[in-house]
Design a protein around this motif. Structure first.
Motif, PDB file in Angstrom:
ATOM      1  N   CYS A  42       0.592  -1.112  -0.003  1.00 30.25           N
ATOM      2  CA  CYS A  42      -0.027  -0.175   0.031  1.00 30.25           C
ATOM      3  C   CYS A  42       0.944   1.153  -0.151  1.00 30.25           C
ATOM      4  CB  CYS A  42      -1.176   0.017   0.961  1.00 30.25           C
ATOM      5  SG  CYS A  42      -0.018   0.539   2.546  1.00 30.25           S
ATOM      6  N   HIS A  44       1.901   3.114   2.205  1.00 31.45           N
ATOM      7  CA  HIS A  44       2.717   2.863   3.267  1.00 31.45           C
ATOM      8  C   HIS A  44       3.456   1.876   3.493  1.00 31.45           C
ATOM      9  CE1 HIS A  44      -0.390   5.979   4.702  1.00 31.45           C
ATOM     10  NE2 HIS A  44       0.582   6.674   5.096  1.00 31.45           N
ATOM     11  N   HIS A  46       2.632  -1.419   3.405  1.00 29.72           N
ATOM     12  CA  HIS A  46       2.099  -2.798   4.069  1.00 29.72           C
ATOM     13  C   HIS A  46       1.958  -3.694   2.678  1.00 29.72           C
ATOM     14  CE1 HIS A  46       0.793   0.624   7.025  1.00 29.72           C
ATOM     15  NE2 HIS A  46       1.798  -0.017   7.538  1.00 29.72           N
ATOM     16  N   CYS A  57      -5.794  -0.632   3.639  1.00 26.02           N
ATOM     17  CA  CYS A  57      -5.271  -1.914   3.859  1.00 26.02           C
ATOM     18  C   CYS A  57      -5.484  -2.012   5.595  1.00 26.02           C
ATOM     19  CB  CYS A  57      -3.628  -2.102   3.567  1.00 26.02           C
ATOM     20  SG  CYS A  57      -2.512  -1.646   4.871  1.00 26.02           S
ATOM     21  N   GLU A  59      -3.478  -2.889   7.748  1.00 24.53           N
ATOM     22  CA  GLU A  59      -2.544  -2.432   8.823  1.00 24.53           C
ATOM     23  C   GLU A  59      -2.737  -0.815   8.788  1.00 24.53           C
ATOM     24  OE1 GLU A  59       0.362  -3.070  10.590  1.00 24.53           O
ATOM     25  OE2 GLU A  59      -0.851  -4.848  10.601  1.00 24.53           O
ATOM     26  N   CYS A  60      -2.723  -0.145   7.822  1.00 20.73           N
ATOM     27  CA  CYS A  60      -3.199   1.253   7.553  1.00 20.73           C
ATOM     28  C   CYS A  60      -4.337   1.424   8.799  1.00 20.73           C
ATOM     29  CB  CYS A  60      -3.524   1.902   6.356  1.00 20.73           C
ATOM     30  SG  CYS A  60      -2.006   1.987   5.591  1.00 20.73           S
TER      31      CYS A  60
HETATM   32 ZN   LIG Z   1      -1.039   0.137   4.701  1.00 19.78          ZN
END
Ligand SMILES: [Zn+2]
Length: 189
Positions: A42, A44, A46, A57, A59-60
């Protein structure tokens, strides 16, 4: 798609592993899935499943949630403070809690005492330890209870003892012999 050596982690209501997910949100949505997995990072960085609804995502999403999350005051208590609260709660509702426990015991008496007996049989050391602890805590009460138990169950206890002695005659003889010799030795010293 890389296969993972780790234990297969599943996501969402449908409990899919990333291998089972669709690689685009459209197919995933059509299949009724909550997540899809592109295998690409993504924005960021992940590499994680994404939500069909938001395209973000997980994780985000988790990080965002943590930022906004305001913990309940109870969760900030130390374990001692928690124990204190539990104790206070118990004191306040003691009668009710006891009544509930009693009712539960009454309703499941047979099953529960079977379970207890089974557990005690499998953990003789624990029983001994608990008994020692009870004695240490209140020796007078312990002795009192033991006496009471003996009086109420005298016949059964004696019968059991007789049977045990009869079955272990040799052992007792050996023990008595050892005792006799020890005494004799002590006297001559
Ligand atoms: Zn992410």
């Amino acid at each position: 798609m890389k296969t993972r050596n780790k234990k297969m982690k599943t996501y969402g209501k449908t409990k899919l592993t990333v291998e089972q997910m669709h690689s685009n949100p459209f197919d995933a949505r059509a299949a009724g899935h909550v997540h899809y997995f592109t295998g690409k990072p993504c924005k960021h960085g992940h590499i994680a499943p994404r939500y069909v609804k938001r395209y973000s995502c997980i994780e985000c999403n988790r990080i965002e949630h943590e930022k906004r999350y305001i913990p309940h005051p109870r969760k900030l208590l130390t374990s001692e403070e928690k124990a204190k609260r539990r104790k206070a709660y118990y004191q306040k509702h003691k009668g009710h809690i006891k009544a509930l426990k009693q009712k539960w015991w009454q309703e499941n008496k047979e099953q529960l005492s079977l379970q207890n007996a089974e557990w005690k049989k499998n953990n003789p050391e624990n029983e001994k330890k608990r008994s020692r602890e009870r004695y240490k805590a209140e020796p007078e009460k312990f002795i009192e209870n033991a006496k009471k138990y003996y009086h109420e169950n005298r016949e059964t206890i004696l019968e059991k003892r007789r049977k045990y002695r009869a079955a272990n005659k040799e052992k007792f003889k050996e023990r008595n012999r050892a005792y006799y010799h020890r005494k004799k030795k002590e006297e001559s010293e």
